[in-house]
Design an enzyme around this catalytic site. Sequence first.
Site, mmCIF file in Angstrom:
data_model
loop_
_atom_site.group_PDB
_atom_site.id
_atom_site.type_symbol
_atom_site.label_atom_id
_atom_site.label_comp_id
_atom_site.label_asym_id
_atom_site.label_seq_id
_atom_site.Cartn_x
_atom_site.Cartn_y
_atom_site.Cartn_z
ATOM 1 N N CYS A 65 1.755 2.857 8.330
ATOM 2 C CA CYS A 65 2.454 1.969 7.389
ATOM 3 C C CYS A 65 1.493 1.206 6.479
ATOM 4 O O CYS A 65 1.583 1.273 5.260
ATOM 5 C CB CYS A 65 3.330 1.009 8.189
ATOM 6 S SG CYS A 65 4.141 -0.231 7.195
ATOM 7 N N ARG A 93 -8.136 4.414 14.441
ATOM 8 C CA ARG A 93 -8.535 4.213 13.039
ATOM 9 C C ARG A 93 -9.521 3.067 12.931
ATOM 10 O O ARG A 93 -9.562 2.199 13.806
ATOM 11 C CB ARG A 93 -7.325 3.746 12.221
ATOM 12 C CG ARG A 93 -6.470 4.789 11.650
ATOM 13 C CD ARG A 93 -5.307 4.082 10.940
ATOM 14 N NE ARG A 93 -4.140 4.904 10.997
ATOM 15 C CZ ARG A 93 -3.849 5.848 10.122
ATOM 16 N NH1 ARG A 93 -4.641 6.055 9.089
ATOM 17 N NH2 ARG A 93 -2.767 6.577 10.259
ATOM 18 N N HIS A 111 25.133 -17.654 -9.317
ATOM 19 C CA HIS A 111 25.215 -16.932 -10.593
ATOM 20 C C HIS A 111 24.053 -17.352 -11.480
ATOM 21 O O HIS A 111 23.749 -18.531 -11.548
ATOM 22 C CB HIS A 111 26.544 -17.270 -11.287
ATOM 23 C CG HIS A 111 26.663 -16.654 -12.640
ATOM 24 N ND1 HIS A 111 26.938 -15.310 -12.806
ATOM 25 C CD2 HIS A 111 26.510 -17.178 -13.885
ATOM 26 C CE1 HIS A 111 26.955 -15.038 -14.104
ATOM 27 N NE2 HIS A 111 26.701 -16.161 -14.776
HETATM 28 P P1 FAD Z 1 2.125 4.485 13.022
HETATM 29 O O1 FAD Z 1 2.298 3.507 11.926
HETATM 30 O O2 FAD Z 1 1.987 5.922 12.658
HETATM 31 O O3 FAD Z 1 0.889 4.003 13.878
HETATM 32 C C1 FAD Z 1 0.394 4.737 14.928
HETATM 33 C C2 FAD Z 1 -1.067 4.384 15.126
HETATM 34 O O4 FAD Z 1 -1.482 4.921 16.371
HETATM 35 C C3 FAD Z 1 -1.997 4.978 14.077
HETATM 36 O O5 FAD Z 1 -2.776 3.977 13.487
HETATM 37 C C4 FAD Z 1 -2.868 5.952 14.865
HETATM 38 O O6 FAD Z 1 -4.214 5.993 14.410
HETATM 39 C C5 FAD Z 1 -2.811 5.366 16.254
HETATM 40 N N1 FAD Z 1 -3.027 6.340 17.315
HETATM 41 C C6 FAD Z 1 -2.390 7.513 17.523
HETATM 42 N N2 FAD Z 1 -2.823 8.122 18.634
HETATM 43 C C7 FAD Z 1 -3.770 7.305 19.163
HETATM 44 C C8 FAD Z 1 -4.599 7.380 20.307
HETATM 45 N N3 FAD Z 1 -4.519 8.414 21.146
HETATM 46 N N4 FAD Z 1 -5.474 6.386 20.515
HETATM 47 C C9 FAD Z 1 -5.563 5.337 19.672
HETATM 48 N N5 FAD Z 1 -4.807 5.206 18.581
HETATM 49 C C10 FAD Z 1 -3.913 6.169 18.326
HETATM 50 N N6 FAD Z 1 8.664 3.093 6.504
HETATM 51 C C11 FAD Z 1 9.367 2.049 6.042
HETATM 52 O O7 FAD Z 1 10.111 1.428 6.819
HETATM 53 N N7 FAD Z 1 9.270 1.638 4.742
HETATM 54 C C12 FAD Z 1 8.489 2.280 3.847
HETATM 55 O O8 FAD Z 1 8.433 1.889 2.682
HETATM 56 C C13 FAD Z 1 7.750 3.399 4.287
HETATM 57 N N8 FAD Z 1 6.950 4.057 3.426
HETATM 58 C C14 FAD Z 1 6.213 5.116 3.895
HETATM 59 C C15 FAD Z 1 5.423 5.800 2.977
HETATM 60 C C16 FAD Z 1 4.677 6.871 3.407
HETATM 61 C C17 FAD Z 1 3.814 7.606 2.419
HETATM 62 C C18 FAD Z 1 4.706 7.271 4.778
HETATM 63 C C19 FAD Z 1 3.868 8.416 5.267
HETATM 64 C C20 FAD Z 1 5.496 6.600 5.685
HETATM 65 C C21 FAD Z 1 6.275 5.521 5.243
HETATM 66 N N9 FAD Z 1 7.119 4.831 6.106
HETATM 67 C C22 FAD Z 1 7.855 3.780 5.650
HETATM 68 C C23 FAD Z 1 7.227 5.187 7.533
HETATM 69 C C24 FAD Z 1 6.369 4.227 8.381
HETATM 70 O O9 FAD Z 1 5.046 4.274 7.934
HETATM 71 C C25 FAD Z 1 6.452 4.621 9.836
HETATM 72 O O10 FAD Z 1 7.800 4.684 10.240
HETATM 73 C C26 FAD Z 1 5.732 3.591 10.712
HETATM 74 O O11 FAD Z 1 4.385 3.472 10.339
HETATM 75 C C27 FAD Z 1 5.820 3.982 12.191
HETATM 76 O O12 FAD Z 1 5.157 3.031 12.947
HETATM 77 P P2 FAD Z 1 4.513 3.379 14.361
HETATM 78 O O13 FAD Z 1 3.949 2.109 14.868
HETATM 79 O O14 FAD Z 1 5.495 4.107 15.197
HETATM 80 O O15 FAD Z 1 3.349 4.428 14.074
#
Ligand code: FAD
Length: 462
Positions: A42, A35, A441
Amino acid sequence: MASYDVIIIGAGPGGYVCAIRCAQLGLKTAVVEGRDTLGGTCLNVGCIPSKALLHATHSLHEAQHNFAAMGLKGKAPSVDWPAMKAYKTDVVGQNTKGIEFLFKKNKVDWIKGWASIPEPGKVQVGEEVHDAKNIVIASGSEASSLPGVNVDEKVVITSTGALELGKIPKKLVVIGAGVIGLEMGSVYARLGAEVTVVEFLDEITPGMDKDVQKTFQRILKKQGLNFVMGAAVQKVDATKTKAKVTYKLRKDDSEHMLDADTVLVATGRKPFINGLGLDKIGVAMTERGQIATDARWATNVAGIYAIGDVIEGPMLAHKAEDEGMAVAEVLAGKASHVNYGVIPGVIYTAPEVASVGATEQQLKDEGRAYKVGKFSFMGNARAKAVFQGEGFVKLLADKDTDRLLGAHIIGPAAGDMIHEICVAMEFGAAAQDVAMTCHAHPTYSEAVREAALACGDGAIHA
Ligand code: FAD
Ligand code: NAI
């Protein structure tokens, strides 16, 4: 080409937290992120933008419904939708830039582009191949859709489209009464859309405590959300401006149709592994398409680890963060641990819904002897003063030892209050320990203490 102790793929909460901790522990660290901005789902299209819109629309709701009752007279504010989206975008920008700052401060390199793993120990980005003693896959998740439903992110949208709609829909159909459906459904209901949520099961928010499910649905109905329960969506027929949602009721197989300007598909998310080349290097997957890991987040391929949404467990930012820190500690040769029994879940509607540990249903299924301490926010002076007397705190404790086993809160600031119980559970506390702790409280947290008292000789204000 450079050589690193650790290369992390993905800069979401799992990846960026892992990177910072790796660097703090003295490992030469890089993160590959495709990105344009850091922070993953998140920060860019998940937790943060959705919470900004929830905050803005909750403020509108307060002005429309509660200001006059407090003697604040005058016209309720009108909605400038482009300006509200600009506020949300600004909040996202501040946060993603914050991660860039933290990377610089901790000397984490950001390799820009999409990564693949041509062989263990190597990470390829474009034409460049980097050496890595260890690789951590933190590539996150993407929305999953349904057969017969084509997402165009304009009329038929996922949560990502829901954060960027050109205009506020008159009629919004939400498929799925899970976390995204109810948070984004609440946003648009507050903005004046007629919102209908179609859910396959007979309860909203599957897996949650049944008392909470019932109270939550009743409150959401009062707020104007409509529900069609026990309904399997068959297809969505969309034009450039409208859509028809066809569903069958599970109880009698009868077919029905709903018209909408916009359809939000919120039926879950799936791991994102496109382009990583995992099959070529033989990384084992689970039956559900997640990367399989052991208790130390190692895959079956030496030197390759995985964390966050791409592995099993709740798809939550804080779960990914905890795994990020823990795997960094593993890589630095330290002891590490994530207690999966104490990971809170929060839904940021109004009221908020928060839970941790076992539900009553789970304890029944396990045949465990337990007791329930429940306290209504109607007995909490602070909640009543701010029109938030609906909801309750429900604590579950072992019948014999009084040890806390779970907590389920629906009410004001539930997402903050839950942590008192998380800490108590981490220390193996009894309900009585919470009950004997002085609580200021007037606070909402007094309701937690009262629920703990209700596990013993009784709550005072019930
Ligand atoms: P991600 O945040 O998905 O990050 C993965 C990153 O890897 C991305 O930026 C992607 O571009 C990058 N990537 C993937 N493949 C490659 C590659 N081959 N090369 C380079 N880069 C790559 N969770 C909560 O705890 N609280 C909340 O309030 C909450 N609200 C949410 C609201 C919405 C609308 C959504 C969709 C999700 C929400 N979540 C929430 C869930 C939370 O966003 C995810 O659980 C969290 O982002 C997971 O983190 P991660 O690091 O595993 O992956
Ligand atoms: P979800 O798993 O929470 O809910 C999906 C819902 O869709 C379920 O109720 C399911 O029964 C229903 N469903 C599935 N197929 C259906 C069909 N054919 N017809 C009708 N209903 C159907 O998934 P959601 O809401 O998409 O969220 C994805 C993930 O994002 C969640 O795992 C959640 O952890 C995370 N998230 C977390 C948030 C938070 O912590 N506040 C906020 C938003 C998302």
